[in-house]
Design a protein around this motif. Sequence first.
Motif, short mmCIF file in Angstrom:
data_model
loop_
_atom_site.label_atom_id
_atom_site.label_comp_id
_atom_site.label_asym_id
_atom_site.label_seq_id
_atom_site.Cartn_x
_atom_site.Cartn_y
_atom_site.Cartn_z
N GLN A 137 -9.22 0.37 2.55
CA GLN A 137 -8.48 0.16 1.30
C GLN A 137 -9.00 -1.08 0.57
O GLN A 137 -9.09 -2.16 1.15
CB GLN A 137 -6.99 -0.01 1.62
CG GLN A 137 -6.11 -0.25 0.41
CD GLN A 137 -4.64 -0.30 0.79
OE1 GLN A 137 -4.13 0.54 1.50
NE2 GLN A 137 -3.96 -1.34 0.32
N THR A 138 -9.31 -0.91 -0.72
CA THR A 138 -9.96 -2.00 -1.45
C THR A 138 -8.99 -2.96 -2.13
O THR A 138 -9.41 -4.04 -2.58
CB THR A 138 -10.93 -1.45 -2.50
OG1 THR A 138 -10.21 -0.58 -3.39
CG2 THR A 138 -12.05 -0.67 -1.84
N GLN A 139 -7.73 -2.56 -2.27
CA GLN A 139 -6.78 -3.50 -2.87
C GLN A 139 -5.38 -3.27 -2.30
O GLN A 139 -5.04 -2.13 -1.97
CB GLN A 139 -6.77 -3.38 -4.39
CG GLN A 139 -6.36 -2.02 -4.92
CD GLN A 139 -6.47 -1.96 -6.42
OE1 GLN A 139 -7.41 -2.46 -7.03
NE2 GLN A 139 -5.49 -1.34 -7.05
N PRO A 140 -4.64 -4.34 -2.14
CA PRO A 140 -5.06 -5.73 -2.39
C PRO A 140 -6.01 -6.21 -1.30
O PRO A 140 -6.04 -5.66 -0.20
CB PRO A 140 -3.73 -6.50 -2.34
CG PRO A 140 -2.90 -5.71 -1.38
CD PRO A 140 -3.25 -4.26 -1.66
N PHE A 141 -6.79 -7.23 -1.64
CA PHE A 141 -7.65 -7.83 -0.63
C PHE A 141 -7.57 -9.34 -0.72
O PHE A 141 -7.18 -9.90 -1.75
CB PHE A 141 -9.11 -7.36 -0.77
CG PHE A 141 -9.82 -7.87 -1.99
CD1 PHE A 141 -10.45 -9.10 -2.00
CD2 PHE A 141 -9.88 -7.09 -3.15
CE1 PHE A 141 -11.11 -9.57 -3.12
CE2 PHE A 141 -10.54 -7.55 -4.28
CZ PHE A 141 -11.15 -8.79 -4.26
N LEU A 142 -7.93 -9.99 0.37
CA LEU A 142 -7.90 -11.45 0.45
C LEU A 142 -9.23 -11.94 1.01
O LEU A 142 -9.65 -11.51 2.09
CB LEU A 142 -6.75 -11.90 1.36
CG LEU A 142 -6.60 -13.41 1.58
CD1 LEU A 142 -6.20 -14.10 0.28
CD2 LEU A 142 -5.58 -13.69 2.66
#
Length: 291
Positions: A137-142
């Motif tokens: 999963q590309t978002q959300p990302f940190l």
Amino acid sequence: MYIQKSFKQEQEVGSLYIVGTPIGNLEDLSPRAQEILTQVQCIAAEDTRQTRKLLAKFSFSTPLISYHEHNQQSRGEELIERLLAGESIALVSDAGMPAISDPGEDLVQKAVRSHIPVIPIPGPNAALSALVASGIQTQPFLFLGFLPRSSKARKCELAKWAKLPATLLCYEAPHRLVSMLEDVYEICGDRIVAISREMTKKHEEWLRGLLSDCLAYIKESGTKGEYTIVISGVDSIQEEEEKVLWWDQLSILDHVKYYIDQGKTKKEAIQLTAKERGLPKREVYNLYHTK
């Protein structure tokens, strides 16, 4: 407040261009980046030897000046003075976008405080490149950058983010990769990960799957090159399951005893146990006092 109109006003000061450079394959240098690198008065480079290879590839002769973590204070002030005097300067990193996990961040902050136009020239970035190709999963990302070098500090940092429903991105050097992944496994559990090595280069390699399997492969095969790691986040279902599992193997009496050992009174321990198990308090109370 200061309003910067990057291309719509005459200015007495120069501009600081934040230029993205290839993370491996030199052909990834954009035409716009090439144009800027030939127009500026100088290029501030984290590693002049590395940047010189890039300039030689395109036959550029723009002067280079070193700017790295060991001279960023004195050299940063010098660069700001040159910008204020009207020179335009391109800031480049060893690879990728400057000011991410490198001393360029400090120079950008100094330039902004001095009302010097700071203009990004987008280019490759290892973290985002790994994210979009990870299958996670590309978002959300940190983005965590490089984690602390010591295991204790690294675990503390990971613990801050372990329960977030966000994909985690980080970089790691080859000689610390195994110990870093072991700490991720201990703090975050057996997550789905994507581990990229030498992106855009001849020996580009990807590992995708469970962290435990990837870690076993790396221990057997060894490490070489720079790594970017993408770690799946916690979803709500997984988080709820983890909340239940901690007491699932305890008997009701052991559950009560756990809270008493934590300093709770018998009444508080019984109430907490009953609430977590969805039982009437009287039932837990009677069971505890008839043991």
